[in-house]
Design a protein around this motif. Structure first.
Motif, mmCIF file in Angstrom:
data_model
loop_
_atom_site.group_PDB
_atom_site.id
_atom_site.type_symbol
_atom_site.label_atom_id
_atom_site.label_comp_id
_atom_site.label_asym_id
_atom_site.label_seq_id
_atom_site.Cartn_x
_atom_site.Cartn_y
_atom_site.Cartn_z
ATOM 1 N N UNK A 194 23.536 -23.275 17.778
ATOM 2 C CA UNK A 194 22.463 -23.582 16.838
ATOM 3 C C UNK A 194 21.622 -22.321 16.656
ATOM 4 N N UNK A 195 21.043 -22.217 15.471
ATOM 5 C CA UNK A 195 20.245 -21.038 15.155
ATOM 6 C C UNK A 195 18.973 -21.475 14.451
ATOM 7 N N UNK A 196 17.834 -21.001 14.962
ATOM 8 C CA UNK A 196 16.544 -21.378 14.392
ATOM 9 C C UNK A 196 15.992 -20.269 13.500
ATOM 10 N N UNK A 197 15.326 -20.688 12.459
ATOM 11 C CA UNK A 197 14.555 -19.772 11.617
ATOM 12 C C UNK A 197 13.280 -20.515 11.213
ATOM 13 N N UNK A 198 12.394 -19.851 10.495
ATOM 14 C CA UNK A 198 11.125 -20.480 10.131
ATOM 15 C C UNK A 198 10.886 -20.413 8.631
ATOM 16 N N UNK A 209 27.079 -27.616 15.866
ATOM 17 C CA UNK A 209 26.548 -26.360 15.314
ATOM 18 C C UNK A 209 25.598 -26.639 14.164
ATOM 19 N N UNK A 210 24.731 -25.682 13.896
ATOM 20 C CA UNK A 210 23.857 -25.859 12.750
ATOM 21 C C UNK A 210 22.730 -24.850 12.702
ATOM 22 N N UNK A 211 22.222 -24.624 11.496
ATOM 23 C CA UNK A 211 21.050 -23.789 11.270
ATOM 24 C C UNK A 211 19.852 -24.719 11.066
ATOM 25 N N UNK A 244 16.192 -18.386 20.322
ATOM 26 C CA UNK A 244 17.566 -18.190 19.862
ATOM 27 C C UNK A 244 18.420 -17.534 20.941
ATOM 28 N N UNK A 245 17.833 -16.603 21.681
ATOM 29 C CA UNK A 245 18.561 -15.992 22.801
ATOM 30 C C UNK A 245 18.802 -17.026 23.893
#
Length: 752
Positions: free
Chosen positions: A418-422, A373-375, A407-408
């Motif tokens: 896992x979750x992506x952001x910018x 898991x992780x951001x 992400x979907x």
């Protein structure tokens, strides 16, 4: 119709009708439920015929196809099947199949068992067109010493079987003599039968001690993992097999996008047979769009011709064989795997691919999907303000859209935690600020950055990135002198030597023998101007202007005198820059410069800002300003997901998406997939090994095939000019250029 295919159709038709709107066409779906029953499928086909339907997507199973094809042949109806694969259906008839027949799957499974050193195999198969045909193919492979195994027995079962106690008992008895280390059981059937057999047997049954294999109607199906007992059995037996190209070890943006969109609706991964339905609907509609009044025979011929120059979302040509079946074959191979935390998942091991030159071969995954898991933060440095703001604002929205969709995909379709952001920084269209922003992202621990700056900005950050192992995915930089194999810079566009070759090809075709070149005095303009002088066969007068110039009077006066001296016949102006060209056009006076044709590159091609500048538009039209940029439309291949993605991007930017947005969107997916195939805290070296793999990546715009300097090597360019319409000015294509092995230095002019 089961839910996944129905969701696929409903999602696709919305975007499709937007695509057809300019041709005043509209698609309406008439969906009939066959309930996976051949008799009901035939009745459904008859109902559609009564409603005047000529083309039908379906059937899903080979049993249904066998029942429907005779009626379709007799009544001039065309069936486009997304998943029926029985060899017995390979006939010259009104059935086109978006998948290869099961001879290919039998070979893939046989190669897989050979690779696992299996010597004895017990087959258990559903006794219908699909099951008996695939079983026969496996028996044939087992009789060939080259594969190293033999079939010790085959157990058929009724397709309508709902209670599996007797069947499990038969399997246990027949498997009793199999060697534990090199014996295996091959199950050919459906997801529901697999769940019934696995749950009835349980992990205490002796058959759970053997290695199990299966085919594309069972492997990767979500229902098996959603049933705890079935999942435990699959994991214990290391259930392994193939599914038709439903996933990849590489970045395949069209496949990921389609799978993610469907997963968002379903809450889980779609069935693999739902994916070819998306392509089928678009091929049917595009054939209709090209000739709305075609009769049945003409339509059928047109559709086959479109398949000959088409590509699907699995990165395959859609060419059909003489029987109307997909020629190419690509299967993803999976194993049911239990992770360290006890979760059971389908592990992607690699691919089976059939090519014309190499036959069927196996590839291994370059990485493994992370189950940590992780951001994860994707960095980006873009010119959101300043002279190149149009580039940055479009790229920003494209990156944000990609992250939302990814992400979907990763959570719903693949079950990754896992979750992506910018973290998107503004370079202010300034090289020094770009360096500051790259340094700031690096200090925050971000070492994979989408870099949307032009070549002047990339030049300023190149050395810092090299010294600190920072990966830059360049979406706009094309300067020739920045091509360097000794860095972590991956440029999604070819360097400008390719663009110059395309531009000179068109200019010479149009009789231009003397060029008056105006170029911005930076690395981009200097490299471009030098490449022109090395490529053209005629004469050149070149004039530079400062990169921050706002008053173009002097350079335009010099250019006008050069045009007068050279004469108007065969003379053209070439201007090399970015959005400052709009101000330059506004400053052009009536006279020599408006009496000759103008050309430019990707710095202003398809610029939305130019279309909003009335006086610049007027000069662009008067001088027939022709701009060229890298554009996959020049490959002249019909790829449905390309149109889908461009429509989503155009909605996001509230305008017509071009290569700037496409490359930024692709870059975001490439970056995210690198993390997904390694781990959330992967160092640059591991990420780079995924990004810079020998097979490239498939974006929505083009296949990324990189050269030794990690720059795009494919050469596809479209020339655009501005025309005035009743609803305002637009960019319209006037020529296509491609320079690849199959089509060297090919120019196609469609409008003067």
């Amino acid at each position: 119709m089961v839910i996944s295919p129905k969701v696929s159709l409903n999602l696709s038709v919305d975007i499709l009708n937007d695509y057809l709107k300019s041709d005043n066409l509209h698609v309406e779906l008439l969906i009939e439920d066959s309930s996976s029953d051949p008799e009901k499928a035939l009745n459904a086909l008859k109902k559609l015929h009564e409603k005047g339907v000529m083309v039908v997507i379906g059937p899903s199973t080979s049993e249904e196809a066998a029942a429907m094809v005779p009626y379709a042949n007799e009544n001039d109806m065309l069936l486009i099947a997304p998943s029926s694969t029985a060899v017995s259906l390979s006939l010259d008839d009104n059935l086109f199949r978006m998948v290869p027949d099961d001879k290919n799957q039998a070979e893939a499974l046989a190669l897989l068992m050979k690779r696992q050193n299996i010597t004895e195999v017990l087959t258990v198969y559903m006794d219908d067109e699909y099951g008996s045909g695939l079983n026969a193919g496996i028996i044939e492979k087992g009789s060939d010493p080259a594969y190293g195994f033999r079939i010790v027995g085959s157990i058929p079962y009724d397709p309508k079987l709902s209670v599996h106690d007797t069947l499990v008992q038969e399997i246990e008895e027949a498997a009793a003599g199999l060697p534990k280390d090199t014996g295996a059981i091959l199950l050919i059937g459906t997801e529901s039968h697999a769940i019934g057999i696995f749950t009835t047997a349980g992990i205490e049954s002796p058959i759970s001690d053997y290695k199990w294999f299966s085919g594309d109607s069972i492997i990767r199906e979500a229902g098996i993992l959603n049933n705890n007992d079935a999942a435990e059995f699959a994991a214990k037996t290391r259930l392994e097999g193939v599914a038709f190209a439903c996933e990849e070890t590489l970045t395949l943006v069209p496949l990921m996008l389609a799978t993610g969109l469907m997963s968002g609706e379903l809450g889980h991964a779609p069935s693999p047979d739902a994916l070819p339905i998306w392509d089928a609907l678009w091929f049917i509609a595009e054939t209709y769009r090209l000739d709305p009044h075609a009769d049945f025979d003409t339509y059928k011929s047109n559709l086959r011709a479109l398949f000959e120059r088409g590509g699907n979302l699995f990165n395959q040509w859609t060419m059909l064989n003489e029987y109307g079946d997909l020629k190419s074959a690509k299967y993803a191979r999976f194993t049911a795997t239990k992770g360290s935390n006890g979760d059971i998942y389908w592990n992607l091991d690699g691919m089976f691919i059939r090519s014309k030159t190499s036959g069927m071969f196996i590839t291994d995954a370059d990485g493994k999907l992370t189950h940590e898991p992780g951001d994860i933060v994707i960095g980006a440095v873009l010119p959101i303000t300043g002279v190149n703001a149009e580039i940055g604002t479009g790229a920003k929205k494209a990156i944000e859209l990609a992250i939302e969709q990814a992400n979907t995909y990763y959570s719903k379709a693949l079950g990754l935690n896992i979750r992506f952001s910018s973290d998107i920084r503004d370079s202010e269209s300034d090289a020094a600020v770009a360096l500051e922003q790259v340094r700031a992202l690096h200090e925050n621990g971000i070492n994979l950055i989408i870099f949307g700056g032009i070549s002047d900005e990339l030049s300023a950050v190149q050395e810092y990135a090299r010294e600190n192992n920072i990966i830059l995915l360049g979406t706009r930089s094309t300067a020739i002198s920045l091509s360097d194999s000794d860095d972590f810079i991956f440029r999604l566009s070819p360097d400008d030597s390719h663009l110059v070759k395309a531009m000179v090809r068109l200019m010479e075709e149009q009789g231009k023998k003397h060029l008056v070149v105006l170029y911005r005095d930076d690395i981009y303009g200097q490299d471009f101007s030098h490449a022109l002088s090395e490529t053209v066969t005629g004469s050149i007068d070149s004039f530079s202007y400062a990169k921050n110039e706002t008053d173009f009077t002097s350079v335009l006066d010099e250019a006008a005198r050069a045009v007068e001296t050279a004469g108007y016949e065969g003379t053209a102006v070439v201007v090399i820059g970015t959005d400052e060209i709009i101000s330059m056009l506004e400053a052009v006076k009536e006279g020599p410069l408006t009496s000759v044709a103008w050309y430019s590159g990707d710095g202003v091609s398809q610029s939305r800002n130019l279309l909003e500048a009335e006086s610049a538009v007027s000069v662009a039209i008067q001088t027939n300003l022709t701009c060229v940029n890298f554009d996959s439309a020049a490959d002249q291949i019909f790829i449905p997901m390309r149109h889908v993605a461009v429509e989503y991007l155009s909605r996001a930017i509230k305008g017509n998406a071009g290569w700037n947005e496409i490359s930024s969107y692709d870059a975001a997916w490439i970056a995210m997939n690198a993390y997904a195939m390694t781990r959330p805290d992967a160092p640059s070296e591991e990420l780079w090994n995924i990004i810079n793999n020998p097979y490239g990546a498939l974006g929505i715009g083009e296949q990324y095939v990189m050269n030794e300097a990690q720059d795009q090597s494919n050469s596809f360019y479209v020339f655009y000019k501005v025309i005035e319409r009743s609803d305002g000015p637009i960019w319209t294509p006037v020529a296509y250029y491609r320079d690849i092995k199959a089509f060297p230095d090919e120019l196609k002019i469609v409008s003067e």
